[in-house]
Design an enzyme around this catalytic site. Sequence first.
Site, PDB file in Angstrom:
ATOM      1  N   ASP A  40      23.613  29.474  43.311  1.00  0.00           N
ATOM      2  CA  ASP A  40      22.491  29.076  44.174  1.00  0.00           C
ATOM      3  C   ASP A  40      22.668  29.564  45.602  1.00  0.00           C
ATOM      4  O   ASP A  40      21.738  30.101  46.204  1.00  0.00           O
ATOM      5  CB  ASP A  40      22.359  27.546  44.196  1.00  0.00           C
ATOM      6  CG  ASP A  40      21.644  27.024  42.969  1.00  0.00           C
ATOM      7  OD1 ASP A  40      21.627  27.745  41.957  1.00  0.00           O
ATOM      8  OD2 ASP A  40      21.101  25.905  43.036  1.00  0.00           O
ATOM      9  N   GLY A 100      15.218  21.753  40.573  1.00  0.00           N
ATOM     10  CA  GLY A 100      15.866  22.936  39.996  1.00  0.00           C
ATOM     11  C   GLY A 100      15.440  24.233  40.662  1.00  0.00           C
ATOM     12  O   GLY A 100      15.591  25.304  40.079  1.00  0.00           O
ATOM     13  N   LEU A 101      14.906  24.154  41.887  1.00  0.00           N
ATOM     14  CA  LEU A 101      14.428  25.376  42.553  1.00  0.00           C
ATOM     15  C   LEU A 101      15.329  25.783  43.720  1.00  0.00           C
ATOM     16  O   LEU A 101      14.952  26.624  44.546  1.00  0.00           O
ATOM     17  CB  LEU A 101      12.976  25.167  43.028  1.00  0.00           C
ATOM     18  CG  LEU A 101      11.987  24.851  41.896  1.00  0.00           C
ATOM     19  CD1 LEU A 101      10.625  24.494  42.445  1.00  0.00           C
ATOM     20  CD2 LEU A 101      11.883  26.031  40.919  1.00  0.00           C
ATOM     21  N   GLY A 102      16.508  25.186  43.790  1.00  0.00           N
ATOM     22  CA  GLY A 102      17.506  25.631  44.775  1.00  0.00           C
ATOM     23  C   GLY A 102      17.217  25.193  46.203  1.00  0.00           C
ATOM     24  O   GLY A 102      17.681  25.829  47.147  1.00  0.00           O
ATOM     25  N   SER A 103      16.490  24.079  46.368  1.00  0.00           N
ATOM     26  CA  SER A 103      16.157  23.677  47.753  1.00  0.00           C
ATOM     27  C   SER A 103      17.394  23.224  48.525  1.00  0.00           C
ATOM     28  O   SER A 103      17.480  23.464  49.737  1.00  0.00           O
ATOM     29  CB  SER A 103      15.082  22.593  47.763  1.00  0.00           C
ATOM     30  OG  SER A 103      15.569  21.422  47.173  1.00  0.00           O
ATOM     31  N   SER A 104      18.367  22.609  47.856  1.00  0.00           N
ATOM     32  CA  SER A 104      19.547  22.147  48.607  1.00  0.00           C
ATOM     33  C   SER A 104      20.371  23.340  49.104  1.00  0.00           C
ATOM     34  O   SER A 104      20.851  23.340  50.249  1.00  0.00           O
ATOM     35  CB  SER A 104      20.408  21.183  47.799  1.00  0.00           C
ATOM     36  OG  SER A 104      20.764  21.755  46.584  1.00  0.00           O
ATOM     37  N   ALA A 105      20.500  24.385  48.270  1.00  0.00           N
ATOM     38  CA  ALA A 105      21.230  25.583  48.721  1.00  0.00           C
ATOM     39  C   ALA A 105      20.470  26.258  49.865  1.00  0.00           C
ATOM     40  O   ALA A 105      21.072  26.703  50.850  1.00  0.00           O
ATOM     41  CB  ALA A 105      21.414  26.561  47.561  1.00  0.00           C
ATOM     42  N   ALA A 106      19.136  26.295  49.759  1.00  0.00           N
ATOM     43  CA  ALA A 106      18.332  26.958  50.794  1.00  0.00           C
ATOM     44  C   ALA A 106      18.432  26.212  52.127  1.00  0.00           C
ATOM     45  O   ALA A 106      18.573  26.836  53.192  1.00  0.00           O
ATOM     46  CB  ALA A 106      16.880  27.066  50.342  1.00  0.00           C
ATOM     47  N   PRO A 161       9.594  21.802  46.469  1.00  0.00           N
ATOM     48  CA  PRO A 161       9.883  20.398  46.170  1.00  0.00           C
ATOM     49  C   PRO A 161      11.394  20.239  45.981  1.00  0.00           C
ATOM     50  O   PRO A 161      12.042  21.158  45.495  1.00  0.00           O
ATOM     51  CB  PRO A 161       9.128  20.142  44.860  1.00  0.00           C
ATOM     52  CG  PRO A 161       8.946  21.476  44.234  1.00  0.00           C
ATOM     53  CD  PRO A 161       8.944  22.502  45.338  1.00  0.00           C
TER      54      PRO A 161
HETATM   55  O1  PMV Z   1      18.977  23.168  37.672  1.00  0.00           O
HETATM   56  P1  PMV Z   1      19.943  23.970  38.516  1.00  0.00           P
HETATM   57  O2  PMV Z   1      19.249  24.854  39.480  1.00  0.00           O
HETATM   58  O3  PMV Z   1      20.981  23.075  39.119  1.00  0.00           O
HETATM   59  O4  PMV Z   1      20.690  25.009  37.546  1.00  0.00           O
HETATM   60  C1  PMV Z   1      21.694  24.624  36.644  1.00  0.00           C
HETATM   61  C2  PMV Z   1      22.172  25.813  35.853  1.00  0.00           C
HETATM   62  C3  PMV Z   1      23.228  25.462  34.800  1.00  0.00           C
HETATM   63  O5  PMV Z   1      23.527  26.663  34.099  1.00  0.00           O
HETATM   64  C4  PMV Z   1      22.684  24.455  33.811  1.00  0.00           C
HETATM   65  C5  PMV Z   1      24.488  24.898  35.422  1.00  0.00           C
HETATM   66  C6  PMV Z   1      25.324  25.886  36.223  1.00  0.00           C
HETATM   67  O6  PMV Z   1      26.149  25.405  37.021  1.00  0.00           O
HETATM   68  O7  PMV Z   1      25.225  27.095  36.029  1.00  0.00           O
END
Ligand code: PMV
Length: 306
Positions: A141, A94-100, A90
């Site tokens: 990421d 917060g699962l890194g889909s944009s980097a992937a 999804p």
């Molecule tokens: O939610 P994400 O995957 O964007 O992770 C953020 C992680 C933080 O430590 C909150 C921010 C960062 O840049 O490291």
Amino acid sequence: MIRCSAPGKVYLFGEHAVVYGEPAIACAIDKRVFTSVELKDDDSVRVTALNKRLYCDNQEFRYVCAAAKMIKELYNINFGADISIESELPSSQGLGSSAAVTVSTLMALSESLGIGLKDYEIAKLGHKVELYVQGTASQADTLVTSIGGMILITGVEMSKINFLNLPIIIGATGITRSTSDLVQKVAILKNRYPKLVGSIISCIGEVTRHGKSKLIEGDITGIGELMDINQGLLESLKISTLELNNLIYGARRAGAFGAKITGAGGGGSMYAIAQGANIDKVASQITLLGGQAIKAHFSDRGISVD
Ligand code: PMV
């Protein structure tokens, strides 16, 4: 046609504290984003994703279009392409889909055009694309999705640690949020209570250091216990929400060794670790509580040409 893929990621320990120089551990997962590239004789780039097909002069599919633009400019090649994206992740959770999606597009273009970029070069270029699209971006990421495995992040230093193949259950709340807003929220709290919040951040760093040892030992009970401690500290930084807490407590009640937020919080996702029959119990509990349950594994696999 060339098809490449790249994995999503979770933060095992240390998010937010990593912004203040404490260590964090992130890991690739076995849910991936797939990018197919077919070069064309014109000079337009078209992207097909989410049942839409759009030209790259549009405001959508910004990561894919920025990756294509970066390749055109950096290597001074003019090309046309049909790019199509499929995802097992999804987005904005917060699962890194944009980097992937960014690195799989860079890889697919590099292979199609005979540029031959390697995983670390893709990671660097991917970070530039994220900076271009988002303004700010951590390098974690794009590195994790490019090289796979478990990565210890300390400031700008990133290194692989021993990989532990564990099943995890992710619970996505479906609530989108901005990482930079949440980082800012913690900064405001830290300004108000420098010593107190500074101690919480140091404690999170200590949790990550213990977590690293437990990962190396393969001590699942210990990892779970430290995830719960980490979650308590993140909660005290006020970045957890009722929706996340419901999924976290539900997962623990269903027999998880531990459960916590992954990433910035404020919405997005949590993850839990469990074994055997408890994996399905945790997943069912997450679904029952309104989350999207994703059963996954940590993964050692980075970008690949499929
Ligand atoms: O939610 P994400 O995957 O964007 O992770 C953020 C992680 C933080 O430590 C909150 C921010 C960062 O840049 O490291």
